[in-house]
Design a protein around this motif. Structure first.
Motif, mmCIF file in Angstrom:
data_model
loop_
_atom_site.group_PDB
_atom_site.id
_atom_site.type_symbol
_atom_site.label_atom_id
_atom_site.label_comp_id
_atom_site.label_asym_id
_atom_site.label_seq_id
_atom_site.Cartn_x
_atom_site.Cartn_y
_atom_site.Cartn_z
ATOM 1 N N SER A 17 0.897 -1.179 -0.003
ATOM 2 C CA SER A 17 0.048 0.046 -0.088
ATOM 3 C C SER A 17 1.061 1.241 -0.040
ATOM 4 N N GLU A 18 0.228 2.531 -0.252
ATOM 5 C CA GLU A 18 0.975 3.669 -0.374
ATOM 6 C C GLU A 18 1.671 4.079 1.032
ATOM 7 N N GLU A 19 0.740 3.813 2.112
ATOM 8 C CA GLU A 19 1.171 3.921 3.444
ATOM 9 C C GLU A 19 2.322 2.952 3.752
ATOM 10 N N LYS B 81 5.532 4.613 2.190
ATOM 11 C CA LYS B 81 5.918 5.839 2.639
ATOM 12 C C LYS B 81 6.614 5.463 4.109
ATOM 13 N N TYR C 249 11.826 4.844 -4.317
ATOM 14 C CA TYR C 249 10.820 5.375 -3.810
ATOM 15 C C TYR C 249 9.934 6.375 -4.991
ATOM 16 N N THR D 288 6.332 5.511 -6.403
ATOM 17 C CA THR D 288 5.207 6.474 -6.348
ATOM 18 C C THR D 288 4.951 7.373 -7.554
ATOM 19 N N GLY E 81 4.496 4.418 -11.068
ATOM 20 C CA GLY E 81 3.028 3.675 -10.992
ATOM 21 C C GLY E 81 3.267 2.353 -11.711
#
Length: 195
Positions: free
Chosen positions: A15-17, A20, A55, A59, A62
Motif C-alpha cells: 500500500s501507499e502507506e 511511505k 521510492y 510513487t 506507478g
C-alpha cells in the motif's frame, strides 16, 4: 536498478502507506547526516540515492514503471530529487533551515523546485534579495507554476510575511518575540505617552 520494492524491503502490491513508512525508516537510517566524518559516509550516500530512486519509481512510475505487474525494467525517467525535496520541505516547515540548505547544496538536480526551495530557505532567514533571485530562476524555469509565481510576486511587492504554500511559520518559543511584537509594543507605548 534492481526491483524498487526489494530495495525498500517491500513486496509487490504494498500500500501507499507501507511504501511511505518503509521509505521514511530507510531514509532515517541511511541519511548522510548520520554518517558525518564516518568512513561509511560514501556508502550511506550511495544507499540513500538508491532508496530515493526506488521510492520515486514506485510513487511516480506507478503502473507505467513496469513494477507491480511483474515487469523488470526500471523507468529511469522518475523525477530526480522528488523524495529529497519532500524532506527539504519538511525541514523548512519545521524551521530547520540549516538541514534544508545542506540537503539542497548536496543535490545535483538544480531544477525549478530546487531554486524555489532555496529561495524559501533564504526568505525564512530574512534574506529577501537572495530569495527574489532564486524565486525568479524558479519562475523562469517553470513559468506556469502558480506556487513559484505567488512567492515571487509576494516578495517583490515588499511583503515580508509570505510563507510558501504548505510552509507554516516556525513555532515561537515561550519568551521569544518578533518584529511585529516590537512594533506593537512601540505603538502602544507611543499612544500611552500621548495621553
Amino acid at each position: 536498478m534492481s526491483d524498487p520494492y526489494a530495495v525498500l524491503g517491500l513486496t509487490h502490491g504494498a500500500s501507499e502507506e507501507e511504501v511511505k513508512k518503509a521509505y521514511r525508516d530507510l531514509a532515517r537510517r541511511y541519511h548522510p547526516d548520520n554518517y558525518h566524518d564516518n568512513p561509511l559516509a560514501d556508502l550511506a550516500q550511495e544507499k540513500m540515492k538508491e532508496i530515493n530512486e526506488a521510492y520515486d519509481a514506485i510513487t511516480k512510475g506507478g503502473a507505467s514503471s513496469g513494477y507491480g505487474s511483474g515487469g523488470s525494467a526500471y523507468a529511469s525517467q522518475s523525477q530526480a530529487g522528488g523524495a529529497e525535496f519532500s524532506v527539504v520541505r519538511s525541514a523548512i516547515n519545521s524551521g530547520d533551515l540549516g538541514m534544508a540548505e545542506r540537503i539542497l547544496q548536496q543535490t545535483a538536480n538544480r531544477n525549478a523546485e530546487w531554486y524555489f526551495l532555496m529561495g524559501s530557505v533564504y526568505f525564512r532567514r530574512g534574506w529577501l534579495d537572495e530569495a527574489v533571485q532564486y524565486y525568479t530562476i524558479a519562475c523562469e524555469q517553470e513559468p506556469a507554476n502558480a506556487e513559484y509565481r505567488s512567492a515571487l510576486n509576494y516578495v517583490t511587492a515588499g511583503n515580508t510575511t509570505y510563507r510558501p504554500q504548505g510552509f507554516g511559520a516556525a513555532p515561537r518559543r515561550q519568551g521569544e518575540c518578533d518584529m511585529c511584537d516590537v512594533c506593537t509594543a512601540m505603538a502602544c507605548a507611543n499612544m500611552c505617552c500621548r495621553c
